[in-house]
Design an enzyme around this catalytic site. Structure first.
Site, PDB file in Angstrom:
ATOM      1  N   SER A  25    -110.761   7.493 -92.329  1.00 45.01           N
ATOM      2  CA  SER A  25    -110.993   6.046 -92.408  1.00 45.01           C
ATOM      3  C   SER A  25    -110.605   5.515 -93.811  1.00 45.01           C
ATOM      4  O   SER A  25    -109.987   4.401 -94.145  1.00 45.01           O
ATOM      5  CB  SER A  25    -112.656   5.486 -92.034  1.00 45.01           C
ATOM      6  OG  SER A  25    -112.832   5.790 -90.887  1.00 45.01           O
ATOM      7  N   SER A 167    -117.896  -3.366 -84.579  1.00 42.69           N
ATOM      8  CA  SER A 167    -116.787  -2.432 -84.901  1.00 42.69           C
ATOM      9  C   SER A 167    -116.247  -2.593 -86.159  1.00 42.69           C
ATOM     10  O   SER A 167    -115.933  -3.686 -86.849  1.00 42.69           O
ATOM     11  CB  SER A 167    -115.746  -2.935 -83.517  1.00 42.69           C
ATOM     12  OG  SER A 167    -114.554  -2.668 -84.474  1.00 42.69           O
ATOM     13  N   ASP A 316    -117.381   8.312 -82.879  1.00 43.48           N
ATOM     14  CA  ASP A 316    -116.425   9.463 -83.088  1.00 43.48           C
ATOM     15  C   ASP A 316    -117.058  10.645 -82.806  1.00 43.48           C
ATOM     16  O   ASP A 316    -116.138  11.732 -82.544  1.00 43.48           O
ATOM     17  CB  ASP A 316    -115.707   9.358 -84.343  1.00 43.48           C
ATOM     18  CG  ASP A 316    -114.846   8.166 -84.449  1.00 43.48           C
ATOM     19  OD1 ASP A 316    -114.628   7.385 -83.679  1.00 43.48           O
ATOM     20  OD2 ASP A 316    -114.538   7.611 -85.671  1.00 43.48           O
ATOM     21  N   ARG A 347    -112.889   8.367 -73.486  1.00 43.51           N
ATOM     22  CA  ARG A 347    -113.650   9.431 -73.667  1.00 43.51           C
ATOM     23  C   ARG A 347    -114.758   9.984 -72.807  1.00 43.51           C
ATOM     24  O   ARG A 347    -115.316  11.019 -72.644  1.00 43.51           O
ATOM     25  CB  ARG A 347    -114.348   9.736 -75.231  1.00 43.51           C
ATOM     26  CG  ARG A 347    -113.155   9.685 -76.280  1.00 43.51           C
ATOM     27  CD  ARG A 347    -113.519  10.003 -77.631  1.00 43.51           C
ATOM     28  NE  ARG A 347    -112.273  10.231 -78.405  1.00 43.51           N
ATOM     29  CZ  ARG A 347    -112.170   9.743 -79.682  1.00 43.51           C
ATOM     30  NH1 ARG A 347    -113.095   9.139 -80.303  1.00 43.51           N
ATOM     31  NH2 ARG A 347    -111.084  10.078 -80.420  1.00 43.51           N
TER      32      ARG A 347
HETATM   33  C1  S3P Z   1    -112.887   3.322 -87.555  1.00 45.63           C
HETATM   34  C2  S3P Z   1    -113.755   2.638 -86.955  1.00 45.63           C
HETATM   35  C3  S3P Z   1    -113.987   3.261 -85.646  1.00 45.63           C
HETATM   36  C4  S3P Z   1    -113.912   4.518 -85.295  1.00 45.63           C
HETATM   37  C5  S3P Z   1    -112.495   4.821 -85.685  1.00 45.63           C
HETATM   38  C6  S3P Z   1    -112.320   4.469 -87.026  1.00 45.63           C
HETATM   39  C7  S3P Z   1    -112.396   2.572 -89.160  1.00 45.63           C
HETATM   40  O1  S3P Z   1    -113.715   2.328 -84.590  1.00 45.63           O
HETATM   41  O2  S3P Z   1    -114.263   4.774 -83.875  1.00 45.63           O
HETATM   42  O3  S3P Z   1    -112.032   6.122 -85.529  1.00 45.63           O
HETATM   43  O4  S3P Z   1    -111.893   3.481 -89.761  1.00 45.63           O
HETATM   44  O5  S3P Z   1    -112.776   1.790 -89.296  1.00 45.63           O
HETATM   45  P1  S3P Z   1    -114.303   0.715 -84.165  1.00 45.63           P
HETATM   46  O6  S3P Z   1    -114.624   0.088 -85.425  1.00 45.63           O
HETATM   47  O7  S3P Z   1    -113.322   0.218 -83.292  1.00 45.63           O
HETATM   48  O8  S3P Z   1    -115.647   1.199 -83.559  1.00 45.63           O
END
Ligand code: S3P
Length: 429
Positions: A25, A167, A316, A347
């Site tokens: 991220s 999210s 995750d 998943r």
């Molecule tokens: C992420 C946010 C999450 C996560 C993804 C990485 C990010 O998704 O599942 O692997 O880097 O902002 P969502 O924001 O869609 O939940």
């Protein structure tokens, strides 16, 4: 198709892991946010995974100059982002596509975002709709829900957006758009999703404030931001595979070094602790966010658990957590996790398919699942192109011997995963 056979191993292990993959991220955000400055950003320990390299190469297509020495990268942004002469390929990365959609929404030009077959089947209306509402012209298949997305960037209206989903990708896309709107914007989510975007942009000088009523206030940029100067910490989601293994292999332990301890990222470790593993967080520094080591020690058979809150904080890690749930003495339950259905794979069905092939009894729910703890048996499992499913079953392979089919996806987030696992057991590829 790449496959790996992971052999059963009954010997305990004690690992100190200094080479867990850098955080995915944060690496994506480094590539993108450096474009918001007018000076060179210096990034150390950038994740050299396929997904984050795709984000870096998009930054280059938008006009950035990139100097790279392994994971040490300097990104010099162009004066103004340029309209690329080709499509922008985000690979397998939802983060890449959704955040770039927000970042480019306010930039003049035509930008076409695409990705691999998995990404092209994931929902994009969650960012497309709010971005359209503030003036961006975006289209894609299924009225803009599926990539490729064609974005005609331009002038953006400020917004007040109360998000129905927790999210970080949606939040980040809107924050990035809000930075280019003509006055202040507001964003709200029910549960704080991972907050790297707010922390990093604030560190670069952006005015993003959490108000007492829970809304985020985003002020438009008056001038370019300060450059980033950052060493990317290790990724707790990648470290978690080895945390699970240490907590289910008698007399084993692992220390994950220099990992982000951001509370929105370590919830799965707290759950594993509640299940009975011996887990300690040792904070050492704070660079945009708390960073330190996590120590995980086996402490007897794990207890079954019900997980239904703070789901966005461990979404995750649920595939790997499911392996831990599958070796307890009772029934574990995951609820309120329908977001699992729209990750790199569905998943809920891919994790349960793998568990069933290993002889573990499960029940599928609309928004989660139940797992009856039991004993893993030797099996062949498919990853369905999902890196976290592949790595979760590779970890389970140490218990019983598993052939994991379609392992190439591991390179999207953790290219050296098997090198570390090979310190614990034998792997044939
Ligand atoms: C992420 C946010 C999450 C996560 C993804 C990485 C990010 O998704 O599942 O692997 O880097 O902002 P969502 O924001 O869609 O939940």
């Amino acid at each position: 198709m790449r496959v790996a056979y992971i052999s059963k191993q009954s010997k305990s292990f004690n690992l100190v892991c200094k080479t867990i993959a850098p955080d995915k991220s944060i690496s994506h955000r480094c590539a993108m946010f450096s474009l918001l400055s007018d000076r060179t950003s210096t990034i150390k320990n950038f994740l050299l995974g396929e997904d984050t390299l795709a984000s870096l190469s998009i930054a280059e297509q938008l006009g950035a100059k990139i100097k790279r020495d392994g994971g040490d990268i300097e990104i010099t942004p162009p004066k103004e982002l340029k309209e690329p002469d080709n499509i922008l390929d985000c690979g397998n990365a939802g983060t890449g596509m959704r955040l770039y959609a927000g970042l480019l929404a306010g930039v003049n030009g035509l930008f076409i975002l695409t990705g691999d077959k998995y990404l092209r089947s994931r929902p994009m209306s969650r960012v497309v709709n709010p971005l359209r509402d503030i003036g961006t012209k975006i289209d894609g298949r299924e009225h803009g829900n599926l990539a490729p997305l064609a974005i005609r960037g331009g002038k953006l209206k400020p917004f007040r957006y109360n998000s129905a989903i927790d999210s970080a990708q949606v939040k980040s896309a809107l924050i990035l758009a809000g930075l280019r709107a003509y006055s202040k914007s507001y964003y709200r989510e029910n549960l704080l999703s991972r907050d790297h975007t707010e922390r990093m942009l604030r560190g670069m000088g952006a005015k993003i404030t959490r108000l007492d009523n829970g809304w985020l206030e985003i002020q438009p940029l008056k001038k370019p931001l300060d450059p980033l100067n950052i060493k990317v910490p290790a990724d707790p989601s990648s470290g978690f595979f080895f945390a699970v293994l240490a907590s289910i292999m008698p007399n084993s332990s692992v220390i994950i070094k220099d990992v982000t301890l951001n509370p929105t990222r370590v919830e799965a470790y707290n759950v594993l602790k509640e299940m009975g593993a011996n887990i300690e967080f040792i904070e050492k520094e704070n660079i945009y966010e708390p960073i330190g080591d996590i120590s995980i020690k086996y402490s007897g058979k794990l207890k079954a658990i019900t997980v239904k809150k703070n789901i966005a904080w461990l979404i995750d890690e649920l595939p790997a957590l499911s392996i831990a749930m599958a070796v307890t003495n009772g029934k574990s339950i995951v609820k309120n996790a329908k977001e699992l259905r729209v990750k790199e794979s569905d998943r809920i069905s891919t994790v349960l398919d793998g568990l069933n092939r290993c002889g573990i009894e499960t029940t599928e729910l609309k928004d989660g699942y139940e797992i009856i703890g039991g004993e893993f048996k030797e099996a062949t499992v498919n990853s369905y192109g999902d890196h976290r499913v592949a790595m979760s079953f590779a970890i389970a392979g140490v218990l019983c011997g598993i052939k994991v089919e379609d392992t190439a996806c591991i390179d999207t987030s953790f290219p050296n995963f098997f090198d570390i696992l090979e310190e614990i057991t034998e792997i044939k590829k």
